[in-house]
Design an enzyme around this catalytic site. Structure first.
Site, PDB file in Angstrom:
ATOM      1  N   HIS A   1       2.941  -3.569  -5.015  1.00  0.00           N
ATOM      2  CA  HIS A   1       2.104  -2.381  -5.114  1.00  0.00           C
ATOM      3  C   HIS A   1       0.948  -2.716  -6.046  1.00  0.00           C
ATOM      4  CE1 HIS A   1       4.959   0.590  -3.174  1.00  0.00           C
ATOM      5  NE2 HIS A   1       5.601  -0.560  -3.159  1.00  0.00           N
TER       6      HIS A   1
ATOM      7  N   HIS B   1      -2.974   0.953  -0.408  1.00  0.00           N
ATOM      8  CA  HIS B   1      -3.235  -0.247  -1.192  1.00  0.00           C
ATOM      9  C   HIS B   1      -4.468  -1.009  -0.696  1.00  0.00           C
ATOM     10  CE1 HIS B   1       1.392  -0.344  -2.040  1.00  0.00           C
ATOM     11  NE2 HIS B   1       0.766   0.556  -2.781  1.00  0.00           N
TER      12      HIS B   1
END
Length: 685
Positions: free
Chosen positions: A614, A571
């Site tokens: 996310h 990420h």
């Protein structure tokens, strides 16, 4: 030990919307929507999108809704059609991954001295759809607190434009992306799934749903969390993510396949002569020239090539260049084009066109590690290894890990007083952090580090926002894991080019665990995970702790162990941060690059803080907002955060707020769809 659901959706019962988005009709599944060969390339386009990943394909679909607009997407990877059997089954992300193949950029970090000297792989999707074609498909949204903190960081430059990034606006954008389908009753019952239908999208191009198969162990997750004081969250998608829940995934429940930017936004499109997509074409730079009467530069052409040894080609830009290369690709494209820190550009022999010190800085990522236990209960990994009929079913191959929890500082440290003490320590550490932990001596970058640090310390830490994410992992045979992921790192790294070639990978240095606060938060998360593993009903299926094992007991033990075990949660963000320029920002509230008249960045690199989520869902929403901002400028549509618009020429009529605008086509085209559907129903029923 499992709760399967056989495919029971009769083709005749599908709605037209489901038919178009399900990829169940061959004419859509195999039609090369907008994909051209090099000899079909036009000499110029209104918008040239550099990168056909998550954000790039959303932009392509939305901007080409306007019939007066021409759009070109340049994607370095291939279409992905040849590996559809790997991309489409969700569970293939665990068992037959494209990571390490030619569909992966296969980046690596530098050796991380504070993380055991590890060189960590950074896989990123190199294919139409980008990382959404190879990722774990989690659709977790950021919280209201985080999104508003982002808005407040950019508001000083343009409060009106910053309104597009307020929570109410961004929440609507996340809903605009998705069409939500509730879980099947048996899956919902087995996992204890809760959701609030009002927080879900109903007409978006991308499917948001749950697997068609559930491992019974998932049902122990929420009760065990509740037993240690972590609440269940019945509406984790409405702006507050605190607590435990079963996350939604980008899964198409009509055929149990991955729903990603290509299958959602491109494959269903009716023929559009104004949209071209050219694959196997790496953007090598965009060509800048001075703007008369201004110190700004303007991109007039985009240069690209198939590989480092191929001839370079150019295409002219009528309006704008939109960079959607992600947290690595977009800053690299800026730098090889002459936009970035002057010392970096000069060392790489790139002429400096615009000195912009924040390019490649403020790099933040989620680090993850975790505990594993031996188990005798059947895991998804055991079932997959069995090669049984169940293991080969579409329902089983839709199973992905989705039991998660976001733990705020009060729960993490055991009390609000202990959390406040940690916060005080972080406040006191700011001066030393500024002196020793910023990979730049530039005053603007330093001010940006301070601003981000302040948000994490004084806005996020005292709130309900998760500081760690816990994830239940069920994909290894004979093992069950609880992963622990750091959400808001105090450490900020950077990436930079070392040559003028876009084909040479940049140097990536995330400064993992450089700040002691990151180590402390992960340590506390791991201790909490061990407590969770010893708590019924989850403890009833766990046996010996395999990693780190019973010898790790003290805080010092935990810290020494985790430094050599952390990995990326994939990420990365922040390298083209939406911040004021005087704080090391790269783009303004309209996503325009400072110093450039017609270049925007639209991808996760613009997020100035890492969210406790996310990145898929917020990046899709970002791209939807970006498309609305751009279309409002050129075609008079209502700008996000604004109540007014100016009529524009030749814009599409009808609904621009959901899937229906992607479905706009002539009645004859829709007639062909229905005819094909009827033929197929006759064959298969």
């Amino acid at each position: 030990m499992w709760s399967p659901r056989l495919l029971g959706v009769a083709a005749a019962s599908l709605t037209l919307n489901q038919l178009v988005y399900a990829n169940t009709i061959p004419v859509f599944a195999h039609h090369r929507r907008g994909i051209i060969t090099p000899d079909e390339l036009s000499s110029s386009y209104d918008f040239v999108i550099a990168g056909g990943g998550v954000a790039g394909l959303v932009l392509a679909a939305r901007l080409s809704e306007d019939s007066n607009t021409t759009v070109l997407v340049l994607e370095a990877g291939d279409t992905g059609d040849a590996v559809g059997n790997i991309i489409n089954p969700p569970a293939a992300t665990y068992y037959t991954s494209l990571v390490g193949s030619s569909y992966d950029w296969a980046y690596e970090t530098t050796s991380q001295s504070s993380a055991g000297g590890q060189v960590l792989p950074w896989p990123r999707g190199k294919v139409l759809g980008g990382s959404s074609a190879i990722n774990g498909m989690y659709l977790v949204r950021p919280s209201e607190v985080e999104v508003n903190a982002w808005q407040n960081l950019i508001a000083p430059t343009d409060s009106q434009a910053a309104a597009a990034w307020s929570w109410p606006e961004f929440f609507q954008a996340t809903k605009k992306v998705e069409t939500f389908t509730p879980p099947t009753p048996d899956v919902q019952s087995a996992a204890g799934i809760q959701f609030n239908q009002d927080s879900q999208g109903t007409q978006g191009p991308m499917h948001a749903s749950y697997p068609g198969f559930m491992i019974d162990t998932v049902g122990t997750w929420l009760p065990s969390l509740q037993a240690i004081g972590i609440p269940s969250n019945p509406d984790a998608f409405g702006g507050n993510t605190l607590g435990g829940f079963i996350a939604q995934s980008s899964i198409n429940p009509t055929n149990w396949t991955r729903s990603y930017s290509k299958s959602a936004y491109i494959d269903p499109l009716p023929p559009r002569q104004n949209l071209h997509i050219l694959v196997n074409s790496t953007v090598t730079r965009f060509i800048l020239s001075s703007v008369d009467g201004s110190s700004n530069q303007k991109a007039s052409q985009v240069e690209f090539a198939t590989d480092a040894s191929s001839d370079k080609k150019t295409v002219n830009v009528n309006k704008e260049v939109l960079l959607s290369g992600g947290a690595i690709g977009s800053p690299q494209m800026l730098m090889v084009s002459g936009v970035g820190p002057s010392d970096v550009l000069q060392a790489a022999n790139v002429p400096v066109k615009v000195e912009l010190p924040g390019v490649g800085q403020h790099l933040q990522d989620h680090l993850v590690t975790g505990l594993t236990w031996k188990t005798t209960t059947q895991t998804a990994g055991d079932l997959h290894a069995s090669n049984s009929d169940v293991a080969s079913s579409a329902e089983f191959m839709s199973f992905v890990n989705s039991a998660t929890a976001y733990i705020n500082a009060s729960y993490l440290f055991g009390s609000s007083d202990d959390a406040a003490n940690f916060r005080s320590q972080m406040q006191a550490a700011l001066t030393t952090s500024v002196q020793t932990l910023i990979p730049s001596t530039n005053s603007e970058v330093i001010e940006g580090y301070k601003a981000i640090y302040d948000v994490v310390t004084n806005t996020l830490l005292p709130s309900d926002v998760g500081q760690v994410e816990l994830l239940l992992s069920l994909n290894a045979p004979g093992q069950i894991g609880v992963q622990v992921a750091l959400q808001h790192p105090f450490s900020q790294g950077r990436l930079f080019i070392t040559t003028a070639s876009a084909f040479d990978k940049p140097t990536i240095d995330p400064y993992y665990l450089a700040h002691s606060g990151d180590v402390t938060i992960l340590r506390q998360g791991l201790k909490l995970a061990r407590t969770l593993g010893s708590t019924p009903p989850l403890s009833s299926v766990l046996q010996t702790e395999l990693t780190p094992g019973p010898s790790v007991v003290t805080d010092e033990d935990w810290e020494n162990w985790l430094k050599g075990q952390v990995k990326t949660e994939f990420h990365p963000a922040g390298t083209c941060a939406m911040l004021p320029k005087e704080k090391g920002g790269v783009v303004d509230a309209n996503l325009k690059v400072y110093g450039l008249d017609n270049v925007r960045v639209v991808d996760a690199s613009v997020f100035p803080i890492n969210f406790a989520s996310h990145l898929g869902s917020p990046t899709f929403a970002l791209a939807e907002q970006a498309a609305s901002i751009i279309r409002s400028q050129y075609n008079g549509l209502v700008a996000p955060g604004s109540n007014s618009s100016v009529p524009g020429p030749n814009q599409d009529s009808g609904n621009h707020n959901g899937a229906s605008s992607l479905l706009s086509s002539s009645s004859s085209t829709m007639g062909v769809v229905m005819t094909m559907a009827a033929v197929l129903f006759a064959v298969f029923m």
